[in-house]
Design a protein around this motif. Structure first.
Motif, PDB file in Angstrom:
ATOM      1  N   ARG A  73       3.708  10.383  -6.919  1.00 35.80           N
ATOM      2  CA  ARG A  73       4.706  10.773  -7.908  1.00 35.80           C
ATOM      3  C   ARG A  73       4.040  11.128  -9.244  1.00 35.80           C
ATOM      4  O   ARG A  73       4.384  12.124  -9.877  1.00 35.80           O
ATOM      5  N   SER A  74       3.074  10.313  -9.648  1.00 35.63           N
ATOM      6  CA  SER A  74       2.356  10.572 -10.893  1.00 35.63           C
ATOM      7  C   SER A  74       1.543  11.863 -10.790  1.00 35.63           C
ATOM      8  O   SER A  74       1.515  12.664 -11.727  1.00 35.63           O
ATOM      9  N   MET A  75       0.878  12.064  -9.649  1.00 37.71           N
ATOM     10  CA  MET A  75       0.073  13.267  -9.458  1.00 37.71           C
ATOM     11  C   MET A  75       0.960  14.516  -9.515  1.00 37.71           C
ATOM     12  O   MET A  75       0.590  15.523 -10.131  1.00 37.71           O
TER      13      MET A  75
ATOM     14  N   LEU B 184       0.826  -1.213   0.000  1.00 40.16           N
ATOM     15  CA  LEU B 184       0.000   0.000   0.000  1.00 40.16           C
ATOM     16  C   LEU B 184       0.858   1.259   0.000  1.00 40.16           C
ATOM     17  O   LEU B 184       0.563   2.226  -0.707  1.00 40.16           O
ATOM     18  N   ALA B 185       1.926   1.252   0.789  1.00 43.33           N
ATOM     19  CA  ALA B 185       2.821   2.410   0.825  1.00 43.33           C
ATOM     20  C   ALA B 185       3.494   2.620  -0.525  1.00 43.33           C
ATOM     21  O   ALA B 185       3.629   3.755  -0.995  1.00 43.33           O
ATOM     22  N   LEU B 186       3.891   1.534  -1.167  1.00 44.15           N
ATOM     23  CA  LEU B 186       4.528   1.631  -2.483  1.00 44.15           C
ATOM     24  C   LEU B 186       3.543   2.144  -3.535  1.00 44.15           C
ATOM     25  O   LEU B 186       3.893   2.999  -4.362  1.00 44.15           O
ATOM     26  N   ALA B 187       2.311   1.678  -3.489  1.00 50.94           N
ATOM     27  CA  ALA B 187       1.288   2.147  -4.432  1.00 50.94           C
ATOM     28  C   ALA B 187       1.013   3.635  -4.222  1.00 50.94           C
ATOM     29  O   ALA B 187       0.871   4.391  -5.192  1.00 50.94           O
ATOM     30  N   CYS B 188       0.948   4.081  -2.968  1.00 47.31           N
ATOM     31  CA  CYS B 188       0.742   5.507  -2.691  1.00 47.31           C
ATOM     32  C   CYS B 188       1.904   6.338  -3.196  1.00 47.31           C
ATOM     33  O   CYS B 188       1.713   7.437  -3.721  1.00 47.31           O
ATOM     34  N   TRP B 189       3.119   5.833  -3.039  1.00 46.85           N
ATOM     35  CA  TRP B 189       4.291   6.567  -3.513  1.00 46.85           C
ATOM     36  C   TRP B 189       4.224   6.774  -5.022  1.00 46.85           C
ATOM     37  O   TRP B 189       4.463   7.876  -5.517  1.00 46.85           O
TER      38      TRP B 189
ATOM     39  N   LEU C 233       0.582  17.625 -12.152  1.00 50.39           N
ATOM     40  CA  LEU C 233       0.396  19.003 -11.700  1.00 50.39           C
ATOM     41  C   LEU C 233       1.466  19.924 -12.266  1.00 50.39           C
ATOM     42  O   LEU C 233       1.183  21.057 -12.650  1.00 50.39           O
ATOM     43  N   ARG C 234       2.707  19.455 -12.321  1.00 53.79           N
ATOM     44  CA  ARG C 234       3.771  20.264 -12.926  1.00 53.79           C
ATOM     45  C   ARG C 234       3.489  20.515 -14.399  1.00 53.79           C
ATOM     46  O   ARG C 234       3.719  21.597 -14.908  1.00 53.79           O
ATOM     47  N   LYS C 235       3.003  19.507 -15.090  1.00 52.17           N
ATOM     48  CA  LYS C 235       2.690  19.634 -16.512  1.00 52.17           C
ATOM     49  C   LYS C 235       1.573  20.650 -16.724  1.00 52.17           C
ATOM     50  O   LYS C 235       1.627  21.462 -17.648  1.00 52.17           O
ATOM     51  N   MET C 236       0.561  20.633 -15.859  1.00 51.79           N
ATOM     52  CA  MET C 236      -0.556  21.576 -15.982  1.00 51.79           C
ATOM     53  C   MET C 236      -0.085  23.001 -15.748  1.00 51.79           C
ATOM     54  O   MET C 236      -0.457  23.900 -16.495  1.00 51.79           O
TER      55      MET C 236
END
Length: 77
Positions: free
Chosen positions: A31-33, A22-27, A37-40
């Protein structure tokens, strides 16, 4: 009720693996989010000069009232 009352029950290796997964999936999700956001914000910074150029050209042609700036952001994106 009898029996041995000093027995401890722990999550064991399976509990650790589930929590680690679960911690790895959240990481990866965070990271993707962050990348999206940087791209936007980068795309928004590029659009600002284009909008000012087109607004200047429109003001010379015909008087058009400027659009309201929405500091919060709207669903028009």
């Amino acid at each position: 009720m009898g029996g041995n009352e000093s027995v401890e029950v722990t999550a064991g290796i399976w509990g650790f693996l589930v929590l680690f997964g679960l911690a790895l999936a959240c990481w990866f999700l965070f990271r993707s989010m962050n990348a999206h956001l940087r791209k936007m914000t980068f795309q928004q910074r590029e659009q600002v000069p284009e909008n000012t150029r087109t607004a200047g050209a429109r003001s010379e042609e015909s008087p058009v009232p400027p659009e309201d700036d929405d500091p919060i952001g709207s669903a028009r994106h």
